[in-house]
Scaffold this motif. Structure first.
Motif, PDB file in Angstrom:
ATOM      1  N   UNK A 232       0.861  -1.183   0.000  1.00 26.32           N
ATOM      2  CA  UNK A 232       0.000   0.000   0.000  1.00 26.32           C
ATOM      3  C   UNK A 232       0.898   1.235   0.000  1.00 26.32           C
ATOM      4  N   UNK A 233       0.566   2.207  -0.837  1.00 25.57           N
ATOM      5  CA  UNK A 233       1.375   3.420  -0.970  1.00 25.57           C
ATOM      6  C   UNK A 233       0.589   4.659  -0.536  1.00 25.57           C
ATOM      7  N   UNK A 234       1.317   5.617   0.051  1.00 25.78           N
ATOM      8  CA  UNK A 234       0.727   6.922   0.365  1.00 25.78           C
ATOM      9  C   UNK A 234       1.418   7.984  -0.481  1.00 25.78           C
ATOM     10  N   UNK A 235       0.573   8.752  -1.212  1.00 20.67           N
ATOM     11  CA  UNK A 235       1.081   9.781  -2.105  1.00 20.67           C
ATOM     12  C   UNK A 235       0.586  11.153  -1.638  1.00 20.67           C
ATOM     13  N   UNK A 236       1.354  12.234  -1.939  1.00 18.95           N
ATOM     14  CA  UNK A 236       0.843  13.586  -1.673  1.00 18.95           C
ATOM     15  C   UNK A 236      -0.341  13.886  -2.571  1.00 18.95           C
ATOM     16  N   UNK A 237      -1.287  14.662  -2.070  1.00 17.19           N
ATOM     17  CA  UNK A 237      -2.513  14.872  -2.860  1.00 17.19           C
ATOM     18  C   UNK A 237      -3.086  16.273  -2.770  1.00 17.19           C
TER      19      UNK A 237
END
Length: 579
Positions: A232-237
């Motif tokens: 699972x990845x967390x990206x800036x948004x």
């Protein structure tokens, strides 16, 4: 802004059912006995009072049927509603639980009132399966993503699509919006995450993954992405200020036709994502990409995405051996073994009986200073005298762990011994005192000594009973598997007697196996013949030593307990005619 109703949850699946759950009621094991008020609605559906009774649930079908079930003994027990024609891939509900939308493979968005279960409208426009849905807090607007690569914005008050967005080049799988419902984040099979301004149609490629995107979740200024990979990845948004991301450049104007983005991609005008690397990665276990169920039916050999080969014990759900990165096919061949599933199943079914028996023998041994009872010794000697080990692989000395059966919901066995007819008991109700009189001797020998009964047929003669005027041509001695039921012998007689035609696969020794495969036993062609001869309705009885044999008795049982002679078995038949 109205407070959210956290007790109401909707669920659906490939079976086509849509369920509305009251979580608070589902947590109560003993339901209250309050009956809902039912009345017929104007459109012919059944409507129910708005408040969910505790211990109840509703199922909604595409034909607008609704059912409510109460289970006073065990609480919340769902049952499937009938009527849906297609699978349900997407659901969304507004915060207060007054509006529900569902997307199916019928390419339409259905809108429901979860309080009554009634369907209020159907929205058409997509050309493929609906894969993602999103409702705003007021319940006025709905976003839908489809396998046709389009995102559509619906005005539920007007019951029509007011905007369509050609952003993706493949199926749209997930949607997430800002709190004001002004911008939408969308991910799909094209492995891309887009940010789109719903008012201006301005769109931006935020990032790309290495696998198709299945789910996205917005959290403040970050967005979590789950793909077909296990990580699972967390990206800036820029979730609080999405317009800042659009102002950085690289945005484009979303078209309103599905082929517009695909055409741009084909022309080579590829987009450059705003972000190159995720902020955080939660690594997952490697995905299983290949598996083989071994022939013992209890182990599974797997290979994961990094090439590691492992052996799983499915009854316990654990890895019992990690072989590392080795050729999968070679290990599969190495683990191949001949296992008699019937033997291991039988040992598992009688495991409780064996435990009780050992406890009983242990108690008897203690009381008699280590001497077994004469009765038990005689029974064991009798078993051994009847078995002839043929030295084949099926009679090996390897002891496998027997299959395990549930003691919470125990299986039942139906069998017959030397005395009385068939009987039935749960496997946990066996006392260990059962012997040859209750359980066939070959079963006992299999469990005690890990041996199988010899693979032999039973030879027998089939003659008319004394005084019978009807005879059939039997070609002398017959041979059949020892487990053959008398019912099949009746079938053989009927075929020879009524159909009056030669039997296939009968050799000089008169093997009955092929005959029985050809037989219809009072169905199919036999029924047709009997129908044409209504005056002649034969009833066949098979006898041994003048005793009429039950249809469910096997040849082995007849030979051991009724014939009781070393010579070949002799059976007699008689035909009883009735008008």
């Amino acid at each position: 802004m109205e407070e959210k109703n956290s007790n109401i949850v909707a669920s659906a699946g490939l079976g086509g059912e849509v369920f509305i759950w009251d979580i608070e009621a589902a947590a109560v094991l003993v339901s209250k006995s309050s009956d809902p008020t039912e009345e017929n609605g104007s459109n012919g559906i059944i409507s129910i009072a708005n408040r969910f009774p505790v211990g109840s649930f509703r199922t909604i079908s595409s034909s607008s049927n609704i059912s409510t079930q109460f289970n006073q003994s065990s609480g919340y027990t769902p049952t499937a509603a009938k009527g849906h024609k297609e699978s349900v891939y997407a659901l969304a509900m507004n915060g207060i639980g007054t509006l529900l939308v569902s997307g199916e493979t019928e390419k339409v968005v259905r809108v429901w009132d979860p309080r009554s279960g009634s369907k209020s409208m159907k929205l058409e426009g997509h050309t493929d399966n609906i894969r993602a849905l999103l409702l705003d807090s007021t319940g006025r607007f709905c976003l839908s993503g489809s396998s046709d690569s389009m995102i559509r914005l619906w005005d539920l008050g007007q019951q029509r699509c007011i905007h369509s967005y050609a952003v993706h080049t493949d199926s749209v799988r997930s949607l997430a919006s800002t709190p004001t419902f002004g911008h939408v984040y969308s991910g799909g099979r094209d492995m891309s995450l887009y940010l789109t301004d719903l008012a201006t149609r301005e769109s931006l490629l935020l990032c790309t993954e290495e696998h198709p995107i299945l789910q996205v979740a917005l959290q403040d200024d970050s967005i979590w992405i789950a793909t077909t990979d296990s990580s699972v990845h967390r990206w800036p948004a820029e979730g609080r200020h999405p317009q800042k991301a659009l102002q950085r450049g690289g945005s484009f104007l979303a078209g309103n036709l599905s082929f517009s983005r695909a055409r741009v991609s084909l022309e080579g005008s590829s987009l450059i994502p705003l972000y190159k690397e995720p902020e955080l990665t939660i690594p997952g276990s490697p995905a299983i990409i290949q598996h083989e169920v071994l022939n013992n039916r209890r182990h599974v050999l797997t290979k994961d995405s990094v090439g590691s080969v492992k052996l799983w014990e499915i009854t316990r759900g654990i890895v019992v051996e990690d072989y590392g990165k080795i050729p999968f096919d070679e290990k599969k061949e190495e683990l191949f073994e001949m296992v008699n599933l019937a033997r291991e199943t039988l040992k598992g079914l009688l495991a409780h009986w064996l435990t009780k028996r050992r406890q009983r023998l242990s108690s008897q041994s203690s009381s008699a200073n280590g001497d077994l009872s004469g009765k038990d010794f005689t029974a064991r000697s009798l078993v051994h005298s009847r078995i002839e080990v043929d030295g084949s692989a099926d009679n090996d000395s390897i002891v496998y762990l027997p299959f395990q059966f549930s003691t919470i919901s125990p299986s039942s066995i139906i069998t017959e011994g030397s005395q009385g007819g068939p009987w039935r008991k749960k496997i946990t109700d066996l006392y260990g005192t059962e012997d040859e009189k209750d359980i066939p001797w070959w079963c006992i020998d299999c469990v005690l000594n890990n041996r199988l009964p010899p693979r032999e047929n039973t030879n027998f003669y089939l003659h008319p009973s004394e005084g019978s005027t009807v005879q059939i041509l039997t070609q002398g001695k017959l041979s059949a598997p020892r487990i053959l039921k008398i019912q099949k012998v009746v079938s053989y007689v009927l075929e020879k007697l009524v159909l009056d035609k030669p039997l296939d696969n009968i050799g000089s020794e008169g093997t009955l196996r092929g005959a029985l495969q050809h037989s219809a036993f009072i169905d199919g062609s036999t029924r047709a013949v009997l129908k044409e001869i209504p005056r002649f309705k034969p009833s066949i009885e098979i006898l041994c030593n003048t005793q009429v044999l039950p249809l469910g008795m096997s040849l082995a049982t007849v030979r051991a307990y009724i014939w009781k002679k070393p010579e070949d078995l002799v059976l007699n038949y008689r035909v009883i005619q009735s008008k």
